[in-house]
Motif scaffolding. Structure first.
Motif, PDB file in Angstrom:
ATOM      1  N   SER A 140       0.857  -1.172   0.000  1.00  0.00           N
ATOM      2  CA  SER A 140       0.000   0.000   0.000  1.00  0.00           C
ATOM      3  C   SER A 140       0.897   1.226   0.000  1.00  0.00           C
ATOM      4  O   SER A 140       1.463   1.605   1.019  1.00  0.00           O
ATOM      5  N   ALA A 141       1.032   1.825  -1.168  1.00  0.00           N
ATOM      6  CA  ALA A 141       2.012   2.895  -1.341  1.00  0.00           C
ATOM      7  C   ALA A 141       1.640   4.153  -0.562  1.00  0.00           C
ATOM      8  O   ALA A 141       2.502   4.919  -0.190  1.00  0.00           O
ATOM      9  N   ARG A 142       0.358   4.371  -0.334  1.00  0.00           N
ATOM     10  CA  ARG A 142      -0.069   5.623   0.306  1.00  0.00           C
ATOM     11  C   ARG A 142      -0.681   5.403   1.691  1.00  0.00           C
ATOM     12  O   ARG A 142      -1.476   6.196   2.172  1.00  0.00           O
ATOM     13  N   GLN A 143      -0.259   4.323   2.322  1.00  0.00           N
ATOM     14  CA  GLN A 143      -0.728   3.980   3.660  1.00  0.00           C
ATOM     15  C   GLN A 143      -0.591   5.159   4.625  1.00  0.00           C
ATOM     16  O   GLN A 143      -1.504   5.479   5.382  1.00  0.00           O
ATOM     17  N   ALA A 144       0.561   5.835   4.568  1.00  0.00           N
ATOM     18  CA  ALA A 144       0.873   6.895   5.535  1.00  0.00           C
ATOM     19  C   ALA A 144      -0.109   8.059   5.481  1.00  0.00           C
ATOM     20  O   ALA A 144      -0.329   8.727   6.489  1.00  0.00           O
TER      21      ALA A 144
END
Lengths: 536, 297, 318
Positions: A140-144
């Motif tokens: 999940s590349a945009r988890q943050a």
């Protein structure tokens, strides 16, 4: 040419900034509304790279968005004709609690997936939970960006409720991210990695086929929840090297390339194809930045970094480079024209953005002398990609020469550049920013401490900047947020770990037959093709 | 191997230097040689010969057509193509000559050692050579150049030179081995062994000098191939990088966008590559005819 | 003959194992990280944790020895692994592209033979006349012109002279032969030129050898027509070296394709190879190198065998 042109060949616009953009966008909208959309036809467009897999949540490239976005629905989306206004996609309406911590969305009824099953709140919840808490083996590349979310709840099949731990000014906009495709909860329950190899959404187009290295097709989904849409029978994305695009556009072999062309290519197509093509231009939500290695001498000294930034005449660059490259507008850490960006008056007060270049260079030389740095010779590490990296690099070198700094240009293949950056094996380097929306929480990631934001390769450690960043993110009052961002920007430009060189211009060339497509500052947005139609 | 002077009485044997003999006997080769010398001179004295600095960007003269000011026109940066072609000769020759030299030296050592020691050594080296030969040249060079990365010393990418020289090694080794095998039969090698000379002395002093003819021919031939290879790699974006002037690089990037607008951007660097390779081929062919007509490369 | 074939086949296996080992270790010293390139290459702030996860998923965190064992055992079962970039089986990725490249290679070979045999013969028969000179210059030029540049000139010529460019997407020959050929003939010509040049030179020189033989000298007195007849008898011998050179040059052809496919936007293994190298997709590069090595070795074997069939002396030697 070369390999890995993802960020390589972008587009440009010779004239300046904002007024033109507003005009272009306005005109396009007016023209679009005047005609009645025609049903039928297949849109063929070029994509200059290819998605590695099919999972929205894991990908980061425009090469993914362009072929895949038409297959999926999002919870919210940006209104393409009125960017940056946010509008509902699956969500029919929504409410935000007074404390800004609870977001309640009502979904459109009767939304169907391509396999005929109904899309309900459950599917939205499952998709977002996959982004926020990816199961093992799922990227999940945009988890943050969703770390403020406390829970996702589904009180009834048409309602989704997001509860936050603390206020997040960027939250709603992040829900309109083109990357947050809504998947089927049942498919995810059976196999969390299902979307990597399969395309099954609720978007306007069903998946046709993907032939590796060749093309990607989609067919009209008759059960699409917006009545009458999409207008096209299907689309065909053709993968080709960027050097083939101009020929293909000019020869009518493709009707569009949605990322953007360089000025020379745009003009060539325009001259060759005449009134068979339309050109859309807008400032691009991308910038070229200069990164100093703050862990290395002499760039551990802020005076040296600031001196080098002062030496760059951005205003002159803006006019000179716009003629030959996609580089253009002068801006700070936010895109010029965005409501939270510094005004020209504010900007010119920051180091490196003053209009008196002589004074700036005198100050720069003074700073260097104070820092005890004379006869400085450094390497500039850059990507081996012509547009706009080489052009920007050559310009910076020429500017630094004027304060007596000798720069060696070291251009590396993208992969090697990337590893030089993350291993800190460089003196100073050219990097870029490129986001899908204007939003400080997203756009400032290249300016935060490396500890928090590993894509800032300067090795910077600046608690003040990090604190200001956290504050602006939690500040839901726009005016106060703008203030915090300005404070951040001033500090960032004074410390000059990373400084903007120039922002980019985007120009997209389409066949005149293509209607209903709206230009936005981001090549990641507005690619679901639901509103696009062909005049013949 | 030197001048052939027949026993015919009315012809007075003349003492001519080998260069002169070569020119007389191989006029085509001589033309190649002249072209090569011209190229070497142009690249050595590039600062004097070239009308402009090859790196000088001129935003006012982007893609200018060939004219009295710019004989070959200018590229997308407004840089003078003639000057870049001249400086490109420097890159091409440096990479071509050095990689061919390294390849030939290593190949000769390997091949001669293989022939001299025989038995297991020969077997091992031959296996190795077979393995290397199973890679097509471009494929091998591409993999090696990617594996080594960049290592620029004195303006030249040393790793690129190594990458180009590696595919040359097995080819030279094979020829050197067969030439060395016949030398090995010679009585003087046995004599040297009997005299108790060290292996390295025998190989270096007695065998290698006697197989120089084929190696020299290969050296010339592989300069041409190395130039082609460097151009291909640079074209693919894996060789020489901007802003260095290199022919293959000049053809890469967005130069293909200018087919109509500025064909000179494509024509001249390609002609330069062809001309250089042509000259070395011509010279190499003649050198072979002159030194060792039966050699198959 | 059979034992000769068996011997040659037996030699192939250790060579291929050597290629596999060499290739594996050469690639592991390759700088750069495919995972970082894939996730951060577009400037998105992907966390270190995510990067490590993806690395683990692709098996890149395993010790080198274990990766090597995986590679070699995979090879033994003809499993080339999965691409690190697309996560699809390497065999599948290659499978969709290899036919186009083979077709271009095949067409280039045909072009080379069709040009080389008549031109080389003509050149030899009219040795030291203007015909000979023209053929020789054309042939030497063929060795000098880089195929990718020739390809660019071809495209430029088509665009400027005919305002026409070949279609963008390749289709199968069996599906639409005309469209297929209208795309692939150009790269075939570009890479075939060098091939033809080499073969023409070989044809000329080997035919000249044949022409030196006594029986041909006798026939020479009888005039050109008779000479041609005699030459036809000698042609079989003259063709042997030409066949060899075609085999040897096949490696060049593949090399030429790697570069030329970029120029013509051909979705073949050459383009795939360059992409894979650029991304640091080890498994894909390994798979392609193995494939190319196998093709190369087999072509050379076939040439040797053909040589044996045509020339009985070889058979007895083996």
């Amino acid at each position: 040419m070369g390999i890995l042109h993802r960020t390589g060949r972008l587009a440009a616009l010779a004239t300046t900034g904002l007024a033109t953009t507003a005009l272009t966008l306005g005109l396009a909208t007016a023209a679009g509304a005047a005609e009645t959309p025609r049903r039928g036809g297949t849109l063929t467009f070029a994509v200059t790279a290819e998605p590695p897999n099919y999972d929205c949540h894991a990908n980061t490239s425009f090469a993914f968005i362009h072929p895949v976005a038409p297959h999926y629905s999002l919870l919210l989306k940006f209104d393409p004709a009125n960017y940056p206004k946010i509008t509902g996609d699956l969500a029919e309406s929504w409410t935000v609690s007074d404390d800004g911590l609870t977001f309640t969305f009502k979904l459109h009824p009767n939304v169907k997936f391509h396999d005929g099953s109904a899309l309900t709140a459950r599917d939205v919840k499952a998709s977002y939970e996959r982004i926020i808490n990816p199961p093992k083996g799922v990227v999940s590349a945009r988890q943050a960006t969703f770390d403020a979310v406390a829970s996702v709840e589904t009180p009834d099949p048409q309602t989704v409720v997001f509860k936050l731990k603390g206020a997040d000014a960027s939250f709603l906009a992040n829900l309109a991210s083109p990357w947050n495709c809504v998947y089927s909860a049942d498919k995810l329950a059976a196999d969390p990695k299902f979307p990597e190899k399969n395309v099954m959404g609720s978007g306007p187009f069903k998946f046709g086929e993907h032939v590796s290295g060749s093309h990607w097709t989609g067919q009209r989904f008759d059960g699409y929840f917006r009545q009458g849409e999409p207008y096209l029978d299907g689309f065909r994305a053709v993968f080709m090297s960027s050097s083939a695009v101009t020929n293909a556009l000019q020869g009518g072999q493709v009707q569009a390339e949605f990322r953007g062309l360089a000025p020379a290519d745009r003009d060539r197509v325009k001259n060759g194809a005449g009134d068979k093509v339309q050109v859309h231009e807008a400032p691009w939500l991308a910038s070229l930045i200069l990164v100093f290695n703050a862990k290395k001498k002499p760039f551990d000294d802020p005076r040296v970094r600031r001196a080098l930034s002062l030496a760059i005449d951005r205003w002159q660059a803006s006019t000179a480079l716009a003629k030959i490259s996609i580089l253009g507008p002068v801006g700070g850490i936010l895109r010029p024209g965005y409501e939270l960006a510094a005004s020209e008056a504010e900007l010119t007060k920051m180091p490196g953005f003053g209009k008196d270049i002589k004074a700036a260079r005198d100050e720069a030389m003074l700073l260097l002398r104070e820092a005890g740095v004379t006869g400085l010779t450094v390497n500039l590490t850059n990507r081996n990609v012509n547009m706009p990296y080489t052009i920007g690099g050559v310009y910076v070198i020429d500017q630094l020469r004027q304060i007596g700094v000798t720069v060696k240009h070291e251009q590396l293949e993208t992969k090697l550049w990337q590893s030089a950056m993350s291993s800190g094996n460089y003196d100073m380097a050219i990097d870029f920013t490129g986001d899908f929306m204007d939003d400080p929480s997203l756009n400032l990631t290249k300016y935060l401490s490396t500890e928090i934001s590993p894509v800032n390769y300067s090795g910077q450690a600046d608690p003040l900047l990090d604190k200001l960043y956290a504050q602006q993110r939690g500040e839901t009052d726009k005016a106060k947020r703008a203030q915090l961002v300005r404070e951040f920007e001033r500090r960032a430009m004074e410390q000059a770990y990373v400084v903007p060189i120039l922002w980019w211009n985007r120009s997209v060339v389409l066949s005149t037959d293509v209607k209903g497509w709206e230009m936005t500052p981001s090549h990641y947005l507005n690619q679901d093709l639901a509103d696009v139609w062909l005049a013949k | 191997m030197t001048t052939v002077t027949g026993p015919i009485p009315y012809r007075i044997p003349k003492r001519r230097g080998p260069v002169l003999t070569f020119i007389v006997q191989q006029p085509l080769g001589a033309i190649g040689l002249v072209a090569i010398v011209a190229m070497v001179l142009a690249s050595v004295f590039a600062e004097v010969v070239a009308p402009y600095d090859p790196l000088e960007v001129n935003y006012a003269a982007i893609l200018a057509a060939p004219s009295a000011d710019y004989w070959f026109g200018t590229d997308a940066f407004g840089r003078d193509i003639l000057s870049r072609v001249i400086y490109g000769a420097r890159t091409a020759l440096a990479v071509g000559v050095l990689s061919s030299l390294i390849g030939c030296v290593l190949g000769t050592l390997l091949g001669t050692a293989s022939a001299y020691f025989g038995s297991t050594t020969d077997l091992v080296i031959q296996r190795f050579v077979d393995i290397m030969l199973a890679f097509p040249i471009v494929v091998l060079a591409l993999v090696v150049v990617a594996a080594l990365g960049k290592n620029v010393i004195g303006g030249i990418d040393v790793n690129l030179i190594i990458a180009i020289s590696i595919p040359i090694v097995p080819k030279v080794a094979r020829v050197a081995r067969s030439a060395a095998l016949s030398v090995r039969q010679m009585p003087y090698i046995d004599a040297a062994r009997a005299a108790g000379f060290s292996h390295s002395r025998i190989v270096m002093r007695h065998m290698i000098p006697n197989i120089m003819a084929p190696v020299l021919i290969l050296f010339t031939a592989f300069i041409a191939q190395a130039i082609l290879l460097e151009a291909s790699l640079s074209f693919l974006g894996l060789g020489v990088t901007e802003p260095t002037a290199a022919w293959g690089l000049m053809l890469s990037g967005n130069s293909a966008d200018f087919y109509e607008q500025a064909p000179w951007v494509i024509i001249f660097p390609g002609l330069a590559i062809s001309f250089a390779v042509f000259a070395f081929n011509l010279f190499g062919d003649s050198l072979r005819d002159w030194l060792d007509p039966k050699l198959k490369i | 003959m059979l034992s000769y074939i068996a011997h040659r086949l037996g030699m192939i296996v250790p060579t291929l194992i050597g290629v596999a080992v060499l290739c594996f270790f050469m690639l592991r010293i390759m700088p750069g990280d495919i995972v970082e390139l894939k996730l951060r290459g577009d400037g998105v702030a992907v966390t270190e944790e995510v990067i490590q996860q993806e690395r683990a998923r692709l098996g890149l965190d395993k010790p080198l020895a274990s990766q090597f064992v995986d590679w070699m055992t995979g090879l033994a079962t003809l499993d080339l692994g999965r691409s690190l970039w697309t996560d699809k089986p390497v065999v599948e990725e290659i499978g969709t592209r290899v036919w186009v490249s083979l077709q271009v290679a095949f067409m280039a070979t045909i072009i080379a033979v069709l040009i080389a045999i008549p031109l080389g013969t003509l050149s030899a028969l009219y040795k030291d006349t203007w015909i000979d000179y023209v053929v020789r210059v054309v042939a030497i030029a063929g060795l000098a012109v880089p195929s990718f540049w020739l390809g660019m000139l071809v495209i430029m010529g088509l665009l400027l002279l005919f305002r026409w460019l070949p279609p963008i997407e390749t289709v199968s020959f069996f599906h639409d032969p005309i469209r297929n050929l209208s795309i692939l003939i150009w790269p075939a010509l570009a890479v075939g030129y060098r091939y033809a040049a080499v073969a023409t030179r070989m044809m000329r020189s080997s035919l000249l050898e044949v022409l030196k033989e006594d029986y041909i000298r006798t026939a020479r007195a009888k005039g050109l027509y008779e000479r041609l007849i005699v030459v036809r008898h000698g042609l079989r011998n003259a063709l042997l070296p030409v066949i060899t050179v075609i085999g040897v040059e096949f490696a060049f052809l593949i090399g030429g394709l790697v570069v030329t496919e970029q120029v013509f936007n051909i979705n073949g293994i050459g383009k795939l190879f360059v992409q894979a190298v650029g991304r640091g997709d080890f498994t894909m590069v390994q798979g392609l190198v193995m494939l190319v090595a196998v093709i190369f070795i087999l072509v050379n074997l076939a040439v040797d065998l053909l040589y044996g069939v045509l020339d009985p002396r070889i058979r007895s030697k083996a």
